[in-house]
Design a protein around this motif. Structure first.
Motif, PDB file in Angstrom:
ATOM      1  N   GLN A  40       0.836  -1.316  -0.098  1.00  0.00           N
ATOM      2  CA  GLN A  40      -0.027  -0.108  -0.096  1.00  0.00           C
ATOM      3  C   GLN A  40       0.868   1.136  -0.010  1.00  0.00           C
ATOM      4  OE1 GLN A  40      -3.841  -0.453   1.803  1.00  0.00           O
ATOM      5  NE2 GLN A  40      -2.887  -1.801   3.162  1.00  0.00           N
ATOM      6  N   ALA A  41       1.882   1.269   0.614  1.00  0.00           N
ATOM      7  CA  ALA A  41       2.984   2.351   0.800  1.00  0.00           C
ATOM      8  C   ALA A  41       3.779   2.591  -0.479  1.00  0.00           C
ATOM      9  CB  ALA A  41       3.884   2.083   1.815  1.00  0.00           C
ATOM     10  N   GLU A  42       3.819   1.451  -1.044  1.00  0.00           N
ATOM     11  CA  GLU A  42       4.339   1.305  -2.536  1.00  0.00           C
ATOM     12  C   GLU A  42       3.560   2.252  -3.634  1.00  0.00           C
ATOM     13  OE1 GLU A  42       7.636  -0.328  -3.416  1.00  0.00           O
ATOM     14  OE2 GLU A  42       7.458   0.376  -5.503  1.00  0.00           O
ATOM     15  N   ALA A  43       2.415   1.490  -3.607  1.00  0.00           N
ATOM     16  CA  ALA A  43       1.336   2.047  -4.498  1.00  0.00           C
ATOM     17  C   ALA A  43       1.249   3.874  -4.418  1.00  0.00           C
ATOM     18  CB  ALA A  43      -0.062   1.534  -4.448  1.00  0.00           C
ATOM     19  N   ALA A  44       0.871   4.160  -3.036  1.00  0.00           N
ATOM     20  CA  ALA A  44       0.899   5.543  -2.666  1.00  0.00           C
ATOM     21  C   ALA A  44       1.827   6.373  -3.268  1.00  0.00           C
ATOM     22  CB  ALA A  44       0.508   5.608  -1.186  1.00  0.00           C
ATOM     23  N   MET A  45       3.271   5.860  -2.850  1.00  0.00           N
ATOM     24  CA  MET A  45       4.440   6.451  -3.277  1.00  0.00           C
ATOM     25  C   MET A  45       4.488   6.683  -4.852  1.00  0.00           C
ATOM     26  SD  MET A  45       7.561   5.898  -4.572  1.00  0.00           S
ATOM     27  CE  MET A  45       8.325   4.275  -4.176  1.00  0.00           C
ATOM     28  N   ARG A  46       4.282   5.419  -5.506  1.00  0.00           N
ATOM     29  CA  ARG A  46       4.135   5.566  -7.030  1.00  0.00           C
ATOM     30  C   ARG A  46       3.150   6.615  -7.743  1.00  0.00           C
ATOM     31  NH1 ARG A  46       9.454   3.738  -7.995  1.00  0.00           N
ATOM     32  NH2 ARG A  46       9.673   1.674  -6.745  1.00  0.00           N
TER      33      ARG A  46
END
Ligand code: ADP
Ligand code: SF4
Length: 692
Positions: A40-46
């Motif tokens: 979820q953190a990865e998706a938000a960062m991208r």
């Protein structure tokens, strides 16, 4: 007013196979320490990059099979269909913000130790694995190669199902099986996958053809390829086999993403590669050889350089990993003519260190990086002020500058008092050392911002004491008074002070940064800090023709810099500078004209002749002002002060990145009720207990 049209070429749409990218800004794959453990953190960062205007946003290397298991590092994973939902989080979020998403499929060959899966490690030939674990990789037989192709095809299909627009075949960084097949050093096969370049490149060709078949013209296929290794004739050279490979496969992918290898060359720091665009000389041939679009990197932050690279026909896309980390809104800022607002990457590789440490990505310049999901931080937006009270920030180092800037953005009236005659604190002081010039950008970006704001008052040469703070009677006080290097030798290896002989000259990094140098040598530099600064000071003084002896209890020079991909270069540079390196020794005595050092293993002592010692051991917090104010508040002498917060190095000496982060956090969170703040540290991604 900036002439925005000057950069119009950067905002032209470009075709990639069946797709149209909305402009020329392309976030190439980069590690984040988020990956499959923190999707979820990865998706938000991208998605934040997509919001900031990037036309293409790639994820990070994505393991295609359990025999490519990089645990404990958290990259991405697409071993089977159960991994699809986590990746779909990213593709949905990126598409919603108008960008194309790309996935970097990988098999890491002998670079993946398979510590979690305990699967056999695969390579073109029998060899040791690429990490320090007593294990060897086995040469792949024909059946293994067929299987490998099947895994890659299946992963490509799953990537399509997860919603990716661009699917990578990846041969770079000395970290991938396909590149290992290409390099004679790794490949001593005698079958059709070894020997001639055509044979060694066969696997890449097959993967490109397989991937094209799988995507059936609906997605684009990208080839990420390291054209050069900077190892002379021992490695791949851009003008030799590097070029030949591109010629051979020129029209097979829909886009070429080219760089140099290994990772330390690709993500070179400003300390060793000060010029932006440092990869151009190696990759510039690629566009002459293919009609397909080309993307390349090289810490590209200057819009003028970007325009020149497109106009000269070096690239079609401006590739970025670090510049997009330091400023996810770089494309939007250029589009809107807000060039001075770009938060330029300083090339320190703190972001890179997160990957080897297995922790969420962080950045010196951008404290919101990696915090988009768990703290809900946005790099360009912040909550408006919660009251009409004012704020006082004491100390204008990285922590004080960041805190002031964010408080001002929130709308608070802020007074910033700095004791010295310059703004920037350690960012400025350290930037005066050899190789660290770009670190000044930490201060520059924030000072520029503060100077635009009517609600900020900046005071130089204003060293405040507690009574002056009391007189100012400002409700919210942030103390960012920093730290200074100890002069008594106390550090990691010695908790008791050193008693020097009276005539031995003792200096610290603060002295060197203030321009106080030893008159002549030999100078003994004692590095018990073991991060970067000891090595930098050794280079800085050696460049002044001083004879330097570098003593450290560590087994290698500047061990922390392994995480920033610099350690080998630091060691080589010290050798080049003629520095006498003595590892695994503690400083035990600073006598008259000589020092005694003790082997950390055997306890054996040696004497080294020297005229001065630079002690790089530990820092002491400048917290006396805070302590006095706390005592005054306790006795009711500060009735008007509500917030009294110690931030940055004065609270806990660390990296500049930590000080910036701390200043940012204080500005965002200071109104939180402490009990509430403690229970709301951040959102967590807790593994599901569902059996799948
Ligand atoms: P950090 O990394 O936490 O920002 P620095 O050491 O870079 O810390 O910066 C601290 C700054 O605080 C320095 O520029 C120093 O001159 C300033 N400073 C220290 N004490 C005072 C004080 N009492 N009043 C105003 N400025 C101070
Ligand atoms: Fe650039 Fe340093 Fe930020 Fe990495 S951590 S993006 S190198 S400023």
């Amino acid at each position: 007013m900036m002439n925005v049209n000057r950069y119009a070429v950067l905002f032209e749409p470009v075709q990639i196979g069946p797709l149209i990218a909305r402009n020329r800004f392309y976030q190439v794959p980069h590690c984040s320490g988020l990956g499959h453990l923190r999707p979820q953190a990865e998706a938000a960062m991208r998605a934040m990059k997509a919001e900031g205007g990037w036309a293409v946003v790639a994820n990070q290397e994505t393991e295609i099979h359990p025999s490519s298991d990089l645990s404990p590092a958290s990259e991405h994973r697409l071993w089977d269909e159960r991994d699809i939902p986590a990746l779909r989080l990213m593709t949905d979020a990126v598409r919603e913000k108008g960008a194309l998403s790309a996935i970097e499929l990988v098999h890491n060959g002998n670079h993946s130790p398979n510590l979690l899966t305990r699967a056999p490690v695969l390579a073109p030939s029998d060899m040791s694995i690429d990490s320090l674990y007593p294990k060897q990789a086995r040469a792949m037989d024909k059946e293994d190669i067929r299987e490998f192709r099947r895994w890659h095809r299946s992963a490509a299909q799953r990537a399509v199902d997860a919603g990716f627009d661009i699917i990578y075949v990846y041969a770079g960084h000395r970290m991938t099986l396909t590149q290992h097949f290409l390099l004679p050093e790794y490949n001593n096969r005698t079958d059709e996958y070894g020997g001639s370049l055509e044979n060694r490149a066969r696997l890449i060709r097959e993967l490109l053809e397989d991937t094209r078949e799988v995507v059936e013209g609906h997605c684009a296929v990208a080839m990420r390829f390291a054209v050069e290794e900077k190892r002379g004739k021992q490695g791949m050279q851009a003008q030799e086999e590097g070029r030949a490979v591109v010629e051979m496969l020129a029209e097979l992918p829909d886009i070429w993403d080219v760089n140099i290898s290994d990772w330390s060359n690709d993500s070179a720091t400003t300390r060793f590669e000060p010029d932006d665009g440092y990869q151009n000389e190696y990759i510039k041939f690629v566009k002459d050889v293919t009609t397909k679009p080309v993307v390349a990197v090289g810490r590209l932050t200057s819009p003028d350089m970007m325009v020149a690279m497109v106009e000269k026909g070096i690239v079609d896309f401006i590739g970025a990993a670090r510049p997009s980390i330091a400023d996810p809104f770089l494309p939007s800022k250029i589009a809107e003519g807000r060039i001075d607002e770009i938060r330029e990457c300083i090339g320190c590789n703190i972001c890179v260190s997160s990957d080897s440490l297995g922790i969420p990505i962080r950045c010196t310049q951008n404290p919101t990086m990696g915090e988009e999901w768990r703290r809900g931080w946005h790099p360009e937006k912040i909550e408006p002020k919660g009251s009409e009270e004012e704020a006082l920030v004491i100390g204008a180092g990285p922590a004080g500058l960041e805190c002031t800037m964010q408080l001002a953005k929130r709308g608070y009236k802020v007074t910033l008092a700095e004791g010295s005659d310059e703004l920037g604190g350690r960012a400025l002081r350290e930037s005066r050392l050899l190789g660290l010039n770009a670190w000044q950008r930490v201060a520059d970006n924030r000072i520029y911002d503060l100077k635009q704001r009517a609600n900020v008052q900046l005071f130089l040469e204003s060293r405040l004491d507690a009574n002056q703070v009391a007189e100012l009677d400002i409700a919210n006080v942030f103390i960012a008074t920093g730290a200074r290097w100890r002069k008594d030798g106390v550090g990691r290896s010695a908790r008791k002070p050193l008693i020097p002989a009276p005539d031995m000259i003792l200096l610290t990094p603060d002295d060197i940064m203030s321009g106080i140098f030893p008159d002549n040598g030999p100078v003994l530099i004692y590095d018990d800090d073991q991060s970067y600064i000891g090595g930098v000071i050794a280079e800085h003084l050696a460049a002044r023709n001083l004879e330097i002896i570098f003593v450290t209890p560590a087994g290698v020079v500047s061990p922390w810099t392994t995480h920033t991909l610099e350690q080998a270069r630091v060691h080589a540079s010290l050798i080049e500078h003629g520095v006498d390196i003595r590892t695994s020794h503690m400083l035990s005595k600073a006598g008259a004209g000589e020092c005694e050092v003790t082997c950390v293993y055997s306890g054996r002592q040696k004497t080294i002749k020297c005229r001065s010692v630079v002690l790089v051991t530990e820092r002491q917090r400048n917290n006396s002002l805070h302590n006095t104010l706390l005592a005054m508040r306790h006795s009711g002498e500060l009735p008007g002060v509500k917030t009294l917060e110690l931030i940055g190095d004065a609270a806990a000496p660390g990296l500049i990145a930590d000080a910036v982060y701390d200043g940012h956090m204080a500005a965002r969170n200071f109104e939180m009720d402490p009990a509430h703040a403690a229970s709301q540290i951040y959102r967590r991604e807790i593994p599901s207990l569902e059996l799948i």
